[in-house]
Design an enzyme around this catalytic site. Structure first.
Site, PDB file in Angstrom:
ATOM      1  CG  ASN A   9     -16.057 -34.181  48.808  1.00 18.14           C
ATOM      2  OD1 ASN A   9     -16.328 -33.724  50.019  1.00 18.14           O
ATOM      3  ND2 ASN A   9     -17.308 -33.590  47.786  1.00 18.14           N
ATOM      4  CD  GLU A  35     -13.763 -30.776  51.965  1.00 13.67           C
ATOM      5  OE1 GLU A  35     -15.042 -30.869  52.097  1.00 13.67           O
ATOM      6  OE2 GLU A  35     -13.270 -30.962  51.311  1.00 13.67           O
ATOM      7  CG  ASP A 147      -8.434 -28.131  49.204  1.00 10.42           C
ATOM      8  OD1 ASP A 147      -7.736 -26.649  48.498  1.00 10.42           O
ATOM      9  OD2 ASP A 147      -9.086 -28.227  49.141  1.00 10.42           O
ATOM     10  CG  ASN A 149     -10.112 -23.756  49.917  1.00 10.39           C
ATOM     11  OD1 ASN A 149     -10.900 -24.110  48.351  1.00 10.39           O
ATOM     12  ND2 ASN A 149      -9.780 -24.905  50.968  1.00 10.39           N
ATOM     13  CG  HIS A 245     -10.903 -30.892  45.494  1.00  7.81           C
ATOM     14  ND1 HIS A 245      -9.496 -30.013  45.787  1.00  7.81           N
ATOM     15  CD2 HIS A 245     -11.661 -30.850  46.292  1.00  7.81           C
ATOM     16  CE1 HIS A 245     -10.788 -29.592  45.803  1.00  7.81           C
ATOM     17  NE2 HIS A 245     -11.244 -29.554  46.851  1.00  7.81           N
TER      18      HIS A 245
END
Length: 254
Positions: A9, A35, A147, A149, A245
């Site tokens: 992130n 990310e 990830d 999602n 995360h």
């Protein structure tokens, strides 16, 4: 061989929280990052080099958005940026590193905050499945980390009944993930070793979700079934807190 996948992130924000100190202590052979939210010129590649890592980054065209990376102590034979589909590659969602007898993919599947993005997400999922199936004709041993999602099963989310109509746990998303695993002959490494353990890899910043462990398992290491017998450990690392995360850990025997 130790492999970590981590949606940070924002790699620059993670650096301010001693990400490098943690990485040095954890010392994975390979780390797949999602990310990154940074252009290649904004990532401190030299710091990775000082820790013994060759690092590679596939950034989004849009600044401060998406982006994936792979850092490896083992020099890869080849690096492949994207999948050749411009709308996905512009968002920096797929990066592959080829090694002697296997390849590692760092993938960041789109999230879906509205109907339009759900359509984009499902298109990406369809095309990514085909990308992997075609790749397996050339490279049978794959480790697909990232990830996704998507929570696959009710055990992977803290409130499966209340969240059944929420993107990330929609039937159509979960059905795709089942098909992806089956058609590509993959093993969910964490679930393989932890069939009944409810652990999560993402928690909303809202409502004190992490402290209350109201989470979702969105991050995976999928391995080709040809590598399944080499899975020795598969863990969530919720005590590591650079992001919303946590890292997910995979160890394979040589």
């Amino acid at each position: 061989m130790k492999i970590i996948s981590y949606n940070v992130n924002g790699i620059r924000a993670a650096f301010t929280k001693d990400f490098l100190g943690w990485l040095n202590a954890a010392s994975p052979d390979i780390i797949c990052i999602q990310e990154s939210k940074a252009g290649n010129d904004q990532i401190d590649i030299e710091s990775f080099e000082q820790l013994g890592y060759h690092s590679f980054w596939h950034s989004a065209v849009r600044k401060g958005y998406s982006g994936v990376g792979i850092a490896s102590k083992i020099p890869p034979k080849n690096i492949h940026y994207g999948c050749g589909i411009e709308e996905y590659d512009n968002e920096g969602r797929i990066l592959r590193a080829d090694f002697e007898d296997f390849s590692v993919i760092s993938v960041y599947v789109p999230s879906a905050s509205n109907i339009e993005r759900l359509g984009f997400k499902l298109e990406f999922c369809h095309d990514f499945l085909n990308y992997v199936k075609n790749l397996q004709m050339e490279i049978p041993n794959l480790i697909i980390s990232g990830d996704f999602n998507i929570c696959h099963q009710p055990i992977d989310i803290h409130n499966p009944i209340g969240l059944k109509n929420t993107s990330g746990f929609l039937p159509v998303e979960r059905e795709w993930l089942s098909r992806f695993i089956e058609e590509c002959d993959l093993t969910d490494s964490f679930r393989y070793l932890n069939p009944e353990s409810q652990q999560f890899s993402w928690w909303s910043y809202r409502q004190n979700s992490r402290a209350r462990n109201k989470g979702w398992r969105l991050d995976y290491h999928f391995v080709s079934s040809s590598l399944k017998t080499r899975i020795s450990r598969a863990l969530m690392l919720p005590e590591v807190k650079h992001s919303d995360h946590c890292p997910v850990f995979l160890e394979l025997t040589q």
